[in-house]
Scaffold this motif. Sequence first.
Motif, PDB file in Angstrom:
ATOM      1  N   GLU A  45       3.422  10.271 -70.954  1.00  0.00           N
ATOM      2  CA  GLU A  45       2.455  10.605 -71.252  1.00  0.00           C
ATOM      3  C   GLU A  45       0.679  10.435 -71.883  1.00  0.00           C
ATOM      4  N   THR A  49      -2.454  10.024 -70.778  1.00  0.00           N
ATOM      5  CA  THR A  49      -4.014  10.460 -71.481  1.00  0.00           C
ATOM      6  C   THR A  49      -5.099   9.476 -71.573  1.00  0.00           C
ATOM      7  N   GLU A  53      -8.865   9.331 -70.827  1.00  0.00           N
ATOM      8  CA  GLU A  53     -10.154   9.676 -70.998  1.00  0.00           C
ATOM      9  C   GLU A  53     -10.561   8.470 -70.789  1.00  0.00           C
TER      10      GLU A  53
END
Length: 358
Positions: A45, A49, A53
């Motif tokens: 996860e 992420t 980003e």
Amino acid sequence: MPGRARLIGLMTLGPKKSEEAYTPTDLRTLQSVAAQTGLTLEVAELVRTLADESAQRERMNREVEIAREVQQRLFPQSIPEIKGVSLAGGCRPASEVGGDYYDFIALDRASDGTAQASSRLGIAIGDVSGKGISAALLMASLRASLRGQTLTGFDLAHLVRNVNLLLYDSSDSNRYATFFFAHYDPATRQLTYVNAGHNAPVILRATTPAAAQGASADLVGQPSRRREVEGPAPSDVSVISVVQTAPNQVSANRACEILRLEEGGPVVGLLAEASYQQCVLTMEPGDVLIGYTDGISEAMNSEDEEWGEDRMIAKAASCVHLSAQQIVDCLLDAADRFASGAPQHDDMTLVLMKIGNS
């Protein structure tokens, strides 16, 4: 399945095929598997992420790069060739984009759009409040407003008044710009200008030995010189042309008289109703007009000491014999040497016009 700071999930088990009860060893093994699975899911996860980003930062960086390229196109891509003058300018943003503005505008053009050699010249420099993209957007609005108004034929006081109203209508209440705009007519060598709260540009004028006699090592005040009136004053008192006086100084090396172009009015974009005055003076052969933003005069070294306007003018006075572009390069190099590599937090912008001796 625990993560580092939160519950990742649940592991549900049915009866064993042997139909025997789970032993303590079985439970410890299952707890270990659940913990490892939870950490693995959390890492996956986190990776997802970070990838999102990173992609977002890449998009933002690309957008900033596009904004920088667009802003660079708003600066003069070619300098008008005007009879009897040499011109130079440059802007060095402190970050990818900035809020400084400068421009050279040929006010008289041939039918094909090219500047006439005898054209009147518009010279602009400004500094928008704030930093970054928001300042760059207001800078673009200032440029568009000015270029649109130069087509109207208004006198400078009316022109700057209209620019102020346009900028006021298109910006937040706490946003504004310092601004200086001048017309130069090569036929008469008359310079008409309005200073809207900007750092006062200076004219360096070569002195005779008699004019410099008695000057100290510092900038020395001289008697004021009366500037010329541009015709009768209009009926609108908020935009009158007036007679002003210019305090003269002599540079530290006694080579140049210094005239500061201060008259005009408040900054643009802050007040809906503002009064502006225009002033006229006659340039002389060899005169050098220097406009600058405070990023130049307030360049700081590692000890938080400012370069200062006096050092800047003294440096300019020492190289007035050079070409316009060489003087600009000389000033930027001197500011860099004073800063000695210390990071700068404001844009550096210069415009320069040198009157030919012929």
